[in-house]
Motif scaffolding. Structure first.
Motif, PDB file in Angstrom:
ATOM      1  N   LEU A 227       0.882  -1.157   0.000  1.00 53.02           N
ATOM      2  CA  LEU A 227       0.000   0.000   0.000  1.00 53.02           C
ATOM      3  C   LEU A 227       0.921   1.209   0.000  1.00 53.02           C
ATOM      4  O   LEU A 227       1.523   1.542   1.015  1.00 53.02           O
ATOM      5  N   LEU A 228       1.060   1.826  -1.144  1.00 50.95           N
ATOM      6  CA  LEU A 228       2.080   2.866  -1.286  1.00 50.95           C
ATOM      7  C   LEU A 228       1.469   4.251  -1.206  1.00 50.95           C
ATOM      8  O   LEU A 228       0.580   4.588  -1.994  1.00 50.95           O
ATOM      9  N   PHE A 229       1.968   5.044  -0.284  1.00 55.41           N
ATOM     10  CA  PHE A 229       1.572   6.437  -0.217  1.00 55.41           C
ATOM     11  C   PHE A 229       2.717   7.249  -0.794  1.00 55.41           C
ATOM     12  O   PHE A 229       3.797   7.298  -0.217  1.00 55.41           O
ATOM     13  N   GLU A 230       2.486   7.844  -1.919  1.00 54.21           N
ATOM     14  CA  GLU A 230       3.528   8.616  -2.610  1.00 54.21           C
ATOM     15  C   GLU A 230       4.821   7.822  -2.701  1.00 54.21           C
ATOM     16  O   GLU A 230       5.905   8.332  -2.453  1.00 54.21           O
ATOM     17  N   GLY A 231       4.679   6.539  -3.026  1.00 55.01           N
ATOM     18  CA  GLY A 231       5.857   5.710  -3.238  1.00 55.01           C
ATOM     19  C   GLY A 231       6.347   4.975  -2.011  1.00 55.01           C
ATOM     20  O   GLY A 231       7.101   4.010  -2.128  1.00 55.01           O
ATOM     21  N   GLU A 232       5.950   5.384  -0.800  1.00 50.80           N
ATOM     22  CA  GLU A 232       6.420   4.683   0.399  1.00 50.80           C
ATOM     23  C   GLU A 232       5.389   3.641   0.826  1.00 50.80           C
ATOM     24  O   GLU A 232       4.206   3.947   0.894  1.00 50.80           O
ATOM     25  N   ASP A 233       5.861   2.449   1.177  1.00 53.07           N
ATOM     26  CA  ASP A 233       4.930   1.398   1.582  1.00 53.07           C
ATOM     27  C   ASP A 233       4.485   1.634   3.020  1.00 53.07           C
ATOM     28  O   ASP A 233       5.277   1.581   3.961  1.00 53.07           O
ATOM     29  N   LEU A 234       3.199   1.849   3.211  1.00 57.22           N
ATOM     30  CA  LEU A 234       2.677   2.141   4.546  1.00 57.22           C
ATOM     31  C   LEU A 234       2.844   0.970   5.495  1.00 57.22           C
ATOM     32  O   LEU A 234       3.008   1.133   6.689  1.00 57.22           O
ATOM     33  N   ALA A 235       2.754  -0.260   4.959  1.00 55.28           N
ATOM     34  CA  ALA A 235       2.831  -1.423   5.836  1.00 55.28           C
ATOM     35  C   ALA A 235       4.246  -1.650   6.335  1.00 55.28           C
ATOM     36  O   ALA A 235       4.461  -2.162   7.425  1.00 55.28           O
ATOM     37  N   GLN A 236       5.236  -1.283   5.516  1.00 56.74           N
ATOM     38  CA  GLN A 236       6.627  -1.550   5.890  1.00 56.74           C
ATOM     39  C   GLN A 236       7.281  -0.379   6.598  1.00 56.74           C
ATOM     40  O   GLN A 236       8.381  -0.485   7.091  1.00 56.74           O
ATOM     41  N   MET A 237       6.594   0.732   6.634  1.00 56.58           N
ATOM     42  CA  MET A 237       7.160   1.954   7.197  1.00 56.58           C
ATOM     43  C   MET A 237       7.485   1.817   8.669  1.00 56.58           C
ATOM     44  O   MET A 237       6.813   1.107   9.395  1.00 56.58           O
ATOM     45  N   ALA A 238       8.484   2.583   9.112  1.00 55.78           N
ATOM     46  CA  ALA A 238       8.744   2.644  10.551  1.00 55.78           C
ATOM     47  C   ALA A 238       7.568   3.339  11.242  1.00 55.78           C
ATOM     48  O   ALA A 238       7.031   4.301  10.711  1.00 55.78           O
ATOM     49  N   PRO A 239       7.180   2.869  12.434  1.00 54.62           N
ATOM     50  CA  PRO A 239       6.009   3.460  13.104  1.00 54.62           C
ATOM     51  C   PRO A 239       6.136   4.962  13.334  1.00 54.62           C
ATOM     52  O   PRO A 239       5.159   5.689  13.224  1.00 54.62           O
ATOM     53  N   ALA A 240       7.359   5.423  13.602  1.00 56.11           N
ATOM     54  CA  ALA A 240       7.518   6.853  13.854  1.00 56.11           C
ATOM     55  C   ALA A 240       7.216   7.655  12.598  1.00 56.11           C
ATOM     56  O   ALA A 240       6.568   8.701  12.656  1.00 56.11           O
ATOM     57  N   ARG A 241       7.653   7.141  11.458  1.00 62.07           N
ATOM     58  CA  ARG A 241       7.403   7.838  10.188  1.00 62.07           C
ATOM     59  C   ARG A 241       5.915   7.859   9.884  1.00 62.07           C
ATOM     60  O   ARG A 241       5.352   8.866   9.440  1.00 62.07           O
ATOM     61  N   ARG A 242       5.275   6.720  10.174  1.00 56.16           N
ATOM     62  CA  ARG A 242       3.843   6.644   9.882  1.00 56.16           C
ATOM     63  C   ARG A 242       3.079   7.616  10.767  1.00 56.16           C
ATOM     64  O   ARG A 242       2.172   8.306  10.315  1.00 56.16           O
ATOM     65  N   ARG A 243       3.445   7.650  12.038  1.00 56.59           N
ATOM     66  CA  ARG A 243       2.754   8.567  12.947  1.00 56.59           C
ATOM     67  C   ARG A 243       2.995  10.007  12.509  1.00 56.59           C
ATOM     68  O   ARG A 243       2.145  10.873  12.662  1.00 56.59           O
ATOM     69  N   PHE A 244       4.181  10.251  11.927  1.00 58.15           N
ATOM     70  CA  PHE A 244       4.476  11.592  11.430  1.00 58.15           C
ATOM     71  C   PHE A 244       3.512  11.974  10.303  1.00 58.15           C
ATOM     72  O   PHE A 244       3.045  13.101  10.216  1.00 58.15           O
ATOM     73  N   LEU A 245       3.241  11.003   9.437  1.00 57.71           N
ATOM     74  CA  LEU A 245       2.373  11.313   8.293  1.00 57.71           C
ATOM     75  C   LEU A 245       0.916  11.506   8.686  1.00 57.71           C
ATOM     76  O   LEU A 245       0.209  12.324   8.111  1.00 57.71           O
ATOM     77  N   LEU A 246       0.479  10.726   9.708  1.00 49.03           N
ATOM     78  CA  LEU A 246      -0.939  10.792  10.087  1.00 49.03           C
ATOM     79  C   LEU A 246      -1.276  12.171  10.606  1.00 49.03           C
ATOM     80  O   LEU A 246      -0.587  12.730  11.429  1.00 49.03           O
ATOM     81  N   GLY A 247      -2.371  12.695  10.176  1.00 51.90           N
ATOM     82  CA  GLY A 247      -2.777  14.019  10.615  1.00 51.90           C
ATOM     83  C   GLY A 247      -2.130  15.113   9.799  1.00 51.90           C
ATOM     84  O   GLY A 247      -2.647  16.216   9.720  1.00 51.90           O
ATOM     85  N   ARG A 248      -0.989  14.797   9.176  1.00 51.69           N
ATOM     86  CA  ARG A 248      -0.300  15.818   8.379  1.00 51.69           C
ATOM     87  C   ARG A 248      -0.570  15.632   6.912  1.00 51.69           C
ATOM     88  O   ARG A 248      -1.245  16.415   6.270  1.00 51.69           O
TER      89      ARG A 248
END
Lengths: 338, 627, 285
Positions: free
Chosen positions: B79-100
């Motif tokens: 599941l790629l968000f702008e090229g980054e895989d959301l499932a494989q992402m580090a949790p900190a990066r994902r939390r950074f994206l959420l809400g932003r």
């Protein structure tokens, strides 16, 4: 906002007055049912039957019950709560001497219970889902099952008798003066500048306060834990996560604030129960509070004193409940603003 | 705040699913809740995920946030968000994206905000996280966003609490929150389902406007095909965790390729077309557990075009034209599916009224207390109507309009403050007459929520024959079993379900039991309070056909309370429109719907998306000013 | 109901609690067979002897003797009988009064609800300890009087807690549906409401038993409990307190007995609450 709270408190206090009237009437009736003759008890043993009869008429005991109550009520509204048969003093002054002692103990115990309860609740919530959860749960049930008088006895035995660490009789070490300004010994000792009295009073306060605090903290622990648990299932917590807030931020900024509501309400109710629990602890530690006085009064069937002390307990509990209700309205926006 | 990519270089897809599979561990086996889902969402476009409950559409939203329920996980695909895989992402990066960069608009707006914190405080917290350091700047931005969401008096709103706002206003606040970070992707999960019908066009329009303004890509999750056709650019239809069809919205919905999409269309009652029997798909969508044991196409058990091959192998996803994919081997024959049934025969309606209501009124006293003055709230005011034998009359209105109060007044659960109710000539406002009417079982009610309407401790047989247990009527158990079999047969429930508990039945089955209970002693008039609301379209179609058949077989009148105008048009011959406690318009359905007189009736009608995807929905037209 | 029972029996809490209660009940029922001596037998020659495992202990008196030479173990066992009698009858009595009034109050609402609610308010403004003391003064000592006092004090708690549950249940549509199908008020309460409130009721009874044991101990401790010749744990504590330096075990053993019993009932109540309340069971709380 202040206006609404003041109005609410006024309303509650006014509503409490009929309750007080009914309570005092009930107390009055229950006590009059005793097979005890206050007139005979207040006369010396050598009194003749005729003299007792005179005393009876003087005390108004030959009148019908409702009339007796109204007389008592009239006197009470003027500040006269009768004379203690046993102590031969005004009931009012006896209560005035012992009430601050009990309040001091209750407050100290409440602070302890709150600290232990909140801390324990957070720990219990933290270990949810881990292996420690059933252990924490069992410990809290065990703590819940030990009432204050058993704690009092256990602590007395362990720290007082066996280990000789802390004193367990009375309010201060014998021989020390008892300054009396406000009636709250800790405060008075500081005001007068007698630190030795202060230290001794603190030492004597520890065991009874800890006994009460330990007995009442498990309820607070459990309600905080289950409130937090419930809140974490709410939609807005999930939405906060979806907005990217950290778990720590969610706990401190959202969950605790919402959980404080039921916890505070319960803590308030517990304070009422804790206040009545001081009775047993005072008996165990020979603490000169209202509870000890009550037990003496009950053992000697000292009706005026029982009536007065019983009424005082009710008044204190009613005031506490009113304050808790108002605090609840203050904290809960759904009730505060329409 | 993140910078949006430059306008010229928009080559990166906002969201791309490549063969996404989300599975759960059930009874030791790994069962996929979403299988092989693939879609491309370009920046600034709206993708609709359409399907009934259990299809897996909400699971996609959760997968994006990686907040899957316990036991569920992404087991294959990306599941790629702008090229980054959301499932494989580090949790900190994902939390950074959420809400932003990624924002969510929830389904239930009233519970999505913390009730003990003000709107301003929650907005402030959100903006502070986004990087606005100055408190004044945050406040300005909050006011700007709230004003852009068309909320009046934004300054005062900041100091309010969520319970002081209506559902529609809460949703606007949440939309403002979502778009305040200039996100590149917004996931809207059924954002209007929990709101009043007249709010729907406004909220949808707000989302569409905001999306246009910020150039955000949107995933719009809904169960409403017509809505998706109007709002979305692309549409993916999901069934049992799989995308069965996808392509440009208007194309897919004006000529569907997959049988399921076509059947779903035909199961939707229409607002304009000639009345026909609704197409009924048998049974329901397989649950996760049932999927374990299925082979071949998962739609095969219900498909009208099924062949042996369908049951053996799962159909691959093939492209049938530019940008259109379908997972069916019989796609060519789909356009041939039609409701082969005859149009519904107009029933005989006698002239005799079975129910007459004259000037009915209900007031509630609120705010009574020692120191507060008593206010009266009027729930129903001057309601007059009549229902003839075998006539189905609809009562439509929004929440708070008084329709449920009228229902309760008619059956005697509340006492009227004024007016008369005449049932077969007897005045029901008199208590004794009401008891007689109940004893004669002349009037019965079917409640809305089967969760609340069926005693979870009683078995089905006991529930449907509960009327035989009442009062001094003591029927024997054998009599009750016999009647149970009859009733279950009539409502189309298998007889072996008689020993089950309500918790073991599906939503549609529970509602049938609800109806069966009311029909135990056949009433002259049935009050149905929102009985098909909240049900899937295919289940709703089954129940509507059932009601029509029951009327033909048993003969009873009905007051059908609903907020769904297309359902009401299909089933009923007359309509009563309620607004704020009054019946503002009444008459034959076609007359009222074709030429509405009252503004509220017009508002209700304009909240329904048009049947045909080609017709533009006036409520969404940016040229038409909002009120 | 059957599923609820089987679910309860699978809960470890409930099983442990039932085991503990079985021990106490066994002591209570078979006291005559288990206790080595008659609890009232005084042996003034060997007063305040330590338990058999301590120095100076006597095998005859496994847990030692009290200030009047009575066997501590026997008194503990017979004390279990007192505790169980109080627990069972007091909680059942409070349950009957409290639940009847709660159902009437919650189901009918209106003036009836208001009157009962005010009664409960007045009653509950008395701190429970104080009220029970005063009642015992009025009623006199004795096992029956203790049970009566506990019933009179604690029915209000039952009433208040159950009333909220009754209100929630009554709000469900199936209650209205039952009325519409022709059920009388009585039929509705008994057949529709009561089965729904039964889980909470059972849990409350269990918790009430814990409270009853504590109250009995308190009253016996202050000397207003059972008659002096009947063995009760609270009395043993009061007695042992004066001689705590000579024989600390006489104080600790009845304390442990009380803690054991109260924990058992609290554990049972908690376990039942989790397994009988369907919603909680599903959420895994």
């Amino acid at each position: 906002m202040i206006a609404t709270v003041v109005k609410l408190m006024a309303r509650r206090l006014l509503a409490a007055i009929p309750i007080l009237l009914v309570v005092s009437a009930l107390l009055f009736c229950v006590l009059r049912l005793l097979p005890v003759d206050p007139a005979a008890m207040s006369m010396p043993p050598t009194a003749t039957i005729a003299e007792i009869e005179v005393k009876r008429r003087e005390m108004g005991l030959d009148r019908p019950l409702p009339q007796q109550y109204l007389i008592w009520l009239n006197d009470a509204l003027h500040g006269d709560f009768g004379r203690s048969i046993v102590f031969r003093r005004e009931a009012r002054s006896l209560v005035a001497a012992t009430l601050p002692v009990t309040i001091q103990l209750a407050l100290a115990a409440m602070v302890l219970a709150a600290v232990l309860g909140v801390g324990g609740g957070l720990v219990m919530f933290h270990v949810r889902g881990t292996l420690f959860e059933p252990l924490a749960d069992f410990v809290s049930i065990l703590l819940l099952s030990i009432p204050e008088f058993l704690w009092g006895l256990i602590l007395l035995f362990v720290f007082g008798v066996a280990l000789h660490l802390l004193p367990f009789t009375g309010q201060v070490a014998p021989g020390l003066p008892l300054p009396h300004i406000t009636g709250f010994l800790l405060l008075d000792a500081l005001l007068v500048g007698r630190f030795d009295v202060f230290v001794s009073a603190c030492q004597h306060l520890i065991l009874p306060a800890v006994a009460l605090g330990l007995a009442f903290s498990p309820t607070i622990m459990r309600v905080l834990r289950s409130s937090l648990f419930d809140i974490y299932h709410e939609d807005y917590i999930e939405q906060a996560r979806l907005r990217g807030l950290s778990e720590g931020h969610i706990l401190l900024g959202h969950a605790l604030k919402n959980a404080s509501l039921p916890t505070l309400t319960l803590a308030g109710v517990q304070f009422g129960i804790l206040f009545s629990g001081t009775l047993l602890v005072e008996v165990i530690y020979s603490y000169p509070g209202m509870g000890n006085l009550m037990v003496d009064a009950v053992r000697n069937a000292d009706l005026p004193l029982i009536q007065t002390i019983g009424l005082t307990y009710c008044v204190v509990v009613l005031v506490i409940n009113t304050a808790v209700d108002s605090l609840y309205v203050l904290l809960n926006p759904k009730l505060r603003v329409r | 705040m993140c910078d949006s990519p430059k306008r010229g270089a928009r080559t990166v897809l906002a969201l791309q699913a490549k063969n996404l599979t989300v599975s759960a561990r059930i009874d030791g086996a790994v069962v996929p809740a979403i299988r092989g889902l693939s879609f491309d969402l370009a920046p600034g476009k709206i993708l609709g995920l359409v399907g009934e409950s259990g299809a897996g559409k909400s699971m996609v939203g959760r997968a994006i946030a990686q907040l899957l329920p316990a036991g569920f996980a992404v087991t294959a695909g990306a599941l790629l968000f702008e090229g980054e895989d959301l499932a494989q992402m580090a949790p900190a990066r994902r939390r950074f994206l959420l809400g932003r960069a990624i924002a969510f608009i929830p389904q239930a707006p009233m519970t999505a905000l913390n009730p003990v914190r003000t709107i301003g405080a929650q907005f402030d917290e959100h903006l502070a996280r986004l990087g606005e350091d100055s408190r004044n700047d945050r406040r300005e931005r909050a006011i700007a966003m709230l004003t852009a969401a068309r909320l009046p008096n934004a300054c005062a709103l900041l100091g309010r609490y969520p319970h002081q706002l209506s559902g529609g206003m809460c949703q606007r606040v949440l939309i403002a929150l979502a778009f305040s970070s200039n996100p590149r992707l917004v996931i809207a999960d059924e954002p209007t389902t929990a709101l009043d019908v007249t709010m729907h066009p406004q909220i949808l329009r707000l989302i569409a406007d905001m999306q246009r303004q910020h150039g955000t890509a949107v995933i719009f999750i809904t169960h409403d095909l017509r809505l998706a056709a109007q709002l979305c650019d692309q549409v993916t239809v999901m069934y049992a965790g799989r995308a069965v069809e996808s392509g440009p919205a208007r194309a897919v919905l004006s000529s569907p390729a997959h049988p399921y999409t076509r059947c779903l269309q035909l199961a939707n009652p229409s607002m304009r077309a000639e009345r026909r029997a609704l197409y009924v798909m048998p049974d329901q969508m397989p649950s996760l557990r049932q999927l374990q044991n299925m082979s071949g196409c998962h739609f095969a058990p219900r498909c009208p075009l099924v062949t042996e091959e369908c049951r053996r192998i799962e159909p691959p996803t093939v492209a049938i034209s530019a940008g259109r994919m379908v997972a069916c081997i019989r796609a060519a024959a789909t356009s041939g599916i039609a409701s082969a049934q005859r149009p519904v025969a107009a029933p005989d309606i006698s002239k005799r009224p079975v129910l007459q209501v004259e000037a009915l009124a209900k007031h509630y006293a609120i705010g009574r207390g020692l120191f507060a003055t008593a206010h009266t709230a009027t729930a129903v005011r001057n309601a007059s109507f009549s229902i003839a034998e075998n006539e189905f009359v609809a009562l439509v209105g929004e929440s708070g309009s008084g329709k449920s109060t009228i229902a309760k007044l008619l059956v005697g659960l509340e006492q009227p403050s004024g007016g008369r109710i005449l049932l077969n000539g007897e005045d029901l406002t008199d208590a004794a007459a009401r008891r007689r009417a109940l004893a004669a079982a002349s009037i019965q009610m079917v409640f809305q929520d089967p969760q609340s309407a069926l005693n979870p401790r009683r078995r089905v047989a006991s529930i449907v024959t509960q009327a035989m247990e009442a009062g001094s009527r003591h029927a024997s158990w054998d009599e009750r079993l016999a009647r149970t079999r009859e009733l279950l047969g009539e409502v189309g429930v298998a007889a072996d379900l008689a020993a089950r508990l309500p918790g073991q039945l599906s939503g549609g089955q529970r509602q049938r039991i609800n109806i069966a209970r009311a029909l135990c002693h056949i009433p002259k008039i049935l009050i149905a309070d929102e009985i098909v609301s909240g049900l899937d379209v295919s289940i709703q179609a089954q129940l509507l056909n059932l009601l029509a058949r029951l009327r033909a077989e048993l003969g009873f009148a009905m007051l059908f309370i609903s907020h769904d105008l297309s359902v009401v048009r299909h089933l009923c011959s007359r309509v009563l429109v309620m607004y704020r406690g009054e019946i503002v318009e009444q008459g034959p359905i076609d007359a009222v719907f074709d030429d509405p007189q009252h503004p509220h009736t017009r508002a209700l009608l304009s909240s329904v998306p048009p049947d045909a995807p080609e017709t533009a929905w006036s409520s969404l037209d940016p040229a038409v000013p909002t009120e | 109901m059957a599923t609820a029972v089987s679910r309860s029996l699978r809960s470890p809490r409930v099983l442990i609690a039932l085991g503990m209660i079985a021990c106490i009940a066994a002591c209570a029922v078979f006291a005559g067979f288990i206790a080595p001596h008659d609890p009232g037998d005084q042996n003034l020659l060997s007063t305040l002897t330590p338990p058999a495992w301590a120095a100076g202990g006597d095998q005859n008196y496994p847990f030692g003797t009290d200030s009047l030479g009575r066997c501590v173990l026997s008194r503990l066992i017979y004390g279990a009988r007192t505790a169980m009698l109080v627990a069972i009858f007091a909680s059942l009595g409070a349950m009957v009064i409290g639940s009847v009034l709660a159902h009437v109050s919650g189901y009918f609402g209106g003036a009836l609800d208001w009157i009962i609610g005010r009664m409960v308010d007045v009653w509950m403004s008395f701190p429970p300890v104080i009220l029970s003391l005063i009642l015992m003064v009025g009623l006199g000592v004795g096992l029956g009087k203790i049970i009566l006092a506990i019933i009179l004090v604690d029915w209000t708690r039952f009433c208040r807690v159950l009333r909220s549950d009754v209100l929630i249940v009554t709000r469900h549509d199936y209650i209205a549906a039952a009325r519409l199908l022709g059920f009388t008020h009585w039929q509705t309460i008994v057949r529709e409401v009561l089965p729904a409130t039964l889980p909470l009721l059972i849990t409350l009874v269990s918790l009430e038993m814990a409270i009853a044991v504590v109250v009995e101990a308190i009253l016996s401790f202050v000397g207003l409990g059972v008659a002096a010749d009947q063995p009760a744990w609270g009395q043993m504590i009061a007695d042992a307190r004066q001689y705590v330096y000579q024989s600390p075990w006489n104080l600790l053993l009845p304390i442990l007995a009380i803690i054991f019993t109260v924990t058992a009932f609290n554990l049972l109540g908690d376990g039942l609450r989790r397994s009988l309340d369907v919603r909680l069971a599903e959420a895994g709380r």
